[in-house]
Design an enzyme around this catalytic site. Structure first.
Site, PDB file in Angstrom:
ATOM      1  N   ASN A  10       8.108  -1.001 -12.385  1.00  0.00           N
ATOM      2  CA  ASN A  10       8.176  -1.887 -11.223  1.00  0.00           C
ATOM      3  C   ASN A  10       8.668  -1.134  -9.977  1.00  0.00           C
ATOM      4  OD1 ASN A  10       7.785  -4.394 -10.036  1.00  0.00           O
ATOM      5  ND2 ASN A  10       9.819  -5.156 -10.520  1.00  0.00           N
ATOM      6  N   GLU A  36       3.013   0.883 -12.789  1.00  0.00           N
ATOM      7  CA  GLU A  36       3.528   0.463 -11.485  1.00  0.00           C
ATOM      8  C   GLU A  36       4.544   1.465 -10.952  1.00  0.00           C
ATOM      9  OE1 GLU A  36       3.527  -3.722 -10.097  1.00  0.00           O
ATOM     10  OE2 GLU A  36       4.029  -4.159 -12.195  1.00  0.00           O
ATOM     11  N   ASP A 158       0.422  -1.854 -19.471  1.00  0.00           N
ATOM     12  CA  ASP A 158       0.537  -3.226 -18.984  1.00  0.00           C
ATOM     13  C   ASP A 158      -0.863  -3.824 -19.028  1.00  0.00           C
ATOM     14  OD1 ASP A 158       1.064  -5.548 -17.574  1.00  0.00           O
ATOM     15  OD2 ASP A 158       2.498  -4.581 -16.244  1.00  0.00           O
ATOM     16  N   ASN A 160      -1.749  -7.106 -19.209  1.00  0.00           N
ATOM     17  CA  ASN A 160      -1.927  -8.376 -18.492  1.00  0.00           C
ATOM     18  C   ASN A 160      -2.835  -9.358 -19.244  1.00  0.00           C
ATOM     19  OD1 ASN A 160      -0.321  -8.482 -16.050  1.00  0.00           O
ATOM     20  ND2 ASN A 160      -1.486  -6.712 -15.367  1.00  0.00           N
TER      21      ASN A 160
END
Length: 253
Positions: A10, A36, A158, A160
């Site tokens: 993040n 990210e 990730d 999603n």
């Protein structure tokens, strides 16, 4: 085999001040997939680079060249990669910082993925679906290549997508939301049918979770109302071997 870890940081600049460096110093992982990252090479914090140098990590980074401060994936490895590949061979997405593969000594390929988020009924979902179509083709080709050569491969990242009802606490309320749409789950199921393995689910069979993402809203973390957005999928040509996966992520809005 040592552990392989995947972490949605993040934003690496923020994560470097919130425990990431200490975690890297303590982990025994052979490789760590990051998502990210949100930084280009000249934007990586000095403390992060110093920690990598001190820990003997090799960094391979695929930043977003289309959206500054967004996306970005990386792989940290104890061994220097023998080869590095960025993207899926698609010029419309390869600069977005979504996918990176590294070949490590000993016949192991480690890939870091940040699959696009979608929004049902919008162009964002169309973009996600198009990426999934290309990525699915890539993974099936990669699986067949591994089967033919005896190479092992792990994709951490990730995704999603919550593949099953067990992977999402509030699955009933998300049946029309991106990440749990029927066609997304069908797409994922077809990867498993082709031979890919869901490492995390194999280690937690028949139970709710484990989750790796919680909204900051509504005490989601306290109530363990989460999603499995950060997880690992693998293929092993030698099925007598097994990978160890570590799933790490933080809440987000």
């Amino acid at each position: 085999m040592k552990a392989l870890a995947t972490v949605n940081v993040n934003g690496v600049r923020a994560a470097a001040t919130k425990g990431l460096l200490e975690w890297l110093a303590a982990t025994d992982a052979r490789a760590v997939c990051l998502q990210e990252v949100r930084a280009r090479p000249d934007e990586l914090p000095a403390a992060f680079l110093a920690a990598l140098d001190e820990g003997g990590w090799h960094l391979r980074l695929a930043p977003s060249l289309t959206a500054k401060g967004r996306n970005g994936v990386a792989v940290l490895s104890r061994d220097e990669p023998e080869a590095v590949r960025i993207g899926l061979g698609d010029p419309t997405t390869d600069l977005d910082g979504r996918y990176l593969e590294v070949d490590l000594p000993g016949g192991l390929t480690v890939a870091s993925l940040y699959l696009p988020k979608g929004e049902a009924g919008t162009e964002r979902q169309d973009h996600k679906d198009a990426f999934c179509a290309a990525f699915g083709d890539h993974l099936r080709t990669a699986f067949d290549r591994c089967a033919a050569t005896g190479r092992q491969m792990v994709v951490g990242g990730d995704w999603n997508i919550a593949p099953t009802e067990l992977d999402l606490r509030n699955w009933r309320g998300n049946r029309r939301n991106s990440g749990f749409l029927p066609h997304e789950r069908e797409w994922f199921a077809k990867l498993l049918e082709h031979g890919w393995r869901d490492v995390v689910r194999e280690r937690h069979p028949g139970v709710d979770g484990p989750y790796s993402w919680w909204s900051y809203r509504g005490r989601a973390f306290d109530n363990d109302t989460g999603w499995p957005v950060t997880t690992s999928r693998s293929t092993w040509s030698n099925t007598s071997e097994s990978s160890t996966s570590s799933v790490t992520s933080s809440g987000s809005t």
